[in-house]
Write a protein that holds these residues in place. Structure first.
Motif, PDB file in Angstrom:
ATOM      1  N   THR A 292       0.850  -1.189   0.000  1.00 31.12           N
ATOM      2  CA  THR A 292       0.000   0.000   0.000  1.00 31.12           C
ATOM      3  C   THR A 292       0.890   1.246   0.000  1.00 31.12           C
ATOM      4  N   ASP A 293       0.276   2.415   0.117  1.00 34.59           N
ATOM      5  CA  ASP A 293       1.062   3.648   0.239  1.00 34.59           C
ATOM      6  C   ASP A 293       1.391   3.960   1.701  1.00 34.59           C
ATOM      7  N   LEU A 294       1.206   2.981   2.576  1.00 39.03           N
ATOM      8  CA  LEU A 294       1.525   3.146   3.995  1.00 39.03           C
ATOM      9  C   LEU A 294       2.897   2.540   4.273  1.00 39.03           C
ATOM     10  N   SER A 295       3.938   3.320   3.993  1.00 43.23           N
ATOM     11  CA  SER A 295       5.276   2.871   4.365  1.00 43.23           C
ATOM     12  C   SER A 295       5.412   2.967   5.881  1.00 43.23           C
ATOM     13  N   ALA A 296       6.333   2.185   6.426  1.00 42.32           N
ATOM     14  CA  ALA A 296       6.581   2.264   7.865  1.00 42.32           C
ATOM     15  C   ALA A 296       7.028   3.677   8.244  1.00 42.32           C
ATOM     16  N   TYR A 297       7.850   4.291   7.403  1.00 44.42           N
ATOM     17  CA  TYR A 297       8.339   5.641   7.690  1.00 44.42           C
ATOM     18  C   TYR A 297       7.162   6.621   7.772  1.00 44.42           C
ATOM     19  N   PHE A 298       6.255   6.564   6.809  1.00 42.43           N
ATOM     20  CA  PHE A 298       5.100   7.457   6.831  1.00 42.43           C
ATOM     21  C   PHE A 298       4.264   7.224   8.080  1.00 42.43           C
ATOM     22  N   MET A 299       4.011   5.970   8.405  1.00 40.89           N
ATOM     23  CA  MET A 299       3.147   5.666   9.540  1.00 40.89           C
ATOM     24  C   MET A 299       3.742   6.124  10.862  1.00 40.89           C
TER      25      MET A 299
END
Length: 396
Positions: free
Chosen positions: A62-69
């Motif tokens: 998805t577009d939910l990278s760990a960094y973003f989250m």
């Protein structure tokens, strides 16, 4: 239970880490955070900073990278192109209903859109407008871009980090960004307090380099006091000896003998009681002056013992001691579980139906933090927020 910032609306025009860290904290404290993302770029840059990514039910990233989250829970994602007239009008309309606007464009970068602090504060005198940048809104370097690594290098912390004989070393996480976000949060809360008393908003100007200089703490003041440039000491402490990592037979331990009594008890545990009576080591100033020979004496004594033996022995003697955990060990510890520092947040559009995040470290007895919104997919709240905005604009 309502959060401390319940009813506060944050318009978040930031991306990457410093700004999002700040607005996530405000969201955890109860604020409504509307995250503006650029539809032309696919949103916040960090959505693409993977792997790892959370996988969808179809097994695809998805577009939910760990960094973003890591810095974007408790936010609503709205896709708006501020380069267009319609996008600028949308931001102004949202700002009219917001208490806080936060942005991390280059200084002056929003002026061409009419969204700079001077224009917005003139239109909304009660707005708290926070600008995060690399070097601040003034000074000879104001126009230069700011990145965490650059701030760590410019601000001096890298010169203190790493092996004494190796390269200067950055901290393992984006600490300049994170601490800038923390300082920005404090500044915003102070500005909100001022607005409560006076009705006046204001500009909160926060810079990565400024905040990195500020948290040089004792090493910065060591230099200002002595004129001596601090040096890299690896895991050693500039003012306390022994206060560092030691090899054990099966890992690594931290020993922090912060006073002469603790050092004496450390020597007793190691079976070298007389060492504490040696003039070269009897006091902390003497130990600092003779650091190299003392550490060389202690190292084989620790290396001959297991981590468990060292920790049990020194804890029993009242000497601060602890393990050097890997991240998996730290996050699996009973202390982390007891303090709620790993949280599951539900999302029905990801594999497993939830994402795991690091918890907020604040524990407020009356207004606890809350986890209301999992990190958003790009633009997921656009229609709802813009429909609410249109409805509120209608007369009657």
């Amino acid at each position: 239970m309502a959060g401390a910032l319940d009813g506060i609306v944050v318009l978040d025009l930031s991306r990457i880490l410093a700004g999002p860290t700040c607005t996530q904290l405000l969201g955890d404290l109860g604020a409504k955070v509307i995250k503006i993302e650029n539809p032309g770029s696919g949103g916040d840059d960090t959505r693409a900073w993977g792997p790892p990514y959370v996988m969808g039910p179809d097994g695809q990233p998805t577009d939910l990278s760990a960094y973003f989250m890591a810095a974007n829970r408790n936010k609503l994602s709205v896709a708006v192109d501020i380069a267009t007239a319609d996008g600028q009008a949308t931001i102004r309309a949202l700002a009219a209903k917001a208490d806080i606007l936060l942005e991390n464009f280059k200084p002056g970068g929003l002026a061409k859109y009419g969204l700079d602090h001077a224009t917005m504060l003139a239109a909304h005198p009660g707005l708290v407008y926070c600008s995060i940048s690399g070097f601040g809104q003034t000074g000879p370097n104001a126009a230069k871009p700011g990145y965490d690594l650059m701030a760590q290098g410019y601000g001096g912390i890298m010169s203190l980090t790493g092996d004494p004989d190796g390269q200067p070393m950055k901290v393992g996480v984006g600490i300049a960004d994170v601490m800038c976000g923390m300082y920005a949060t404090v500044g915003i809360l102070a500005a909100l307090r001022h607005r409560e008393r006076t009705g006046e908003g204001q500009l909160v100007d926060v810079a990565l380099v400024d905040t990195q200089i500020a948290w040089m703490i004792n090493e910065g003041v060591n230099y200002l006091t002595s004129g001596q440039v601090p040096q890299r000491r690896g895991n050693g402490h500039p003012n306390i000896v022994p206060y560092q990592v030691f090899d054990a037979a099966d890992g690594h331990v931290i020993v922090a003998a912060g006073n002469d009594g603790q050092f004496r008890r450390t020597c007793a545990f190691l079976g070298v009681e007389g060492l504490a009576d040696t003039p070269d080591y009897a006091t902390n100033p003497a130990r600092c002056a003779n650091r190299a020979t003392l550490i060389a004496t202690l190292e084989p004594l620790f290396r001959a013992r297991t981590m468990a033996a060292i920790i049990a022995g020194l804890e029993g003697a009242g000497v601060p001691v602890g393990p050097v955990n890997r991240i998996d060990q730290a996050l699996a510890s009973d202390q982390v579980a007891a303090r709620g520092l790993v949280v599951d947040m539900a999302r029905d559009d990801v594999a497993g139906g939830a994402v795991k995040l690091l918890g907020n470290p604040l524990h407020l007895s009356r207004t606890p933090v809350s986890y209301r919104h999992a990190p958003p997919r790009f633009g997921q709240d656009t229609d709802r927020i813009l429909a609410d905005l249109a409805a509120s604009a209608k007369p009657g």
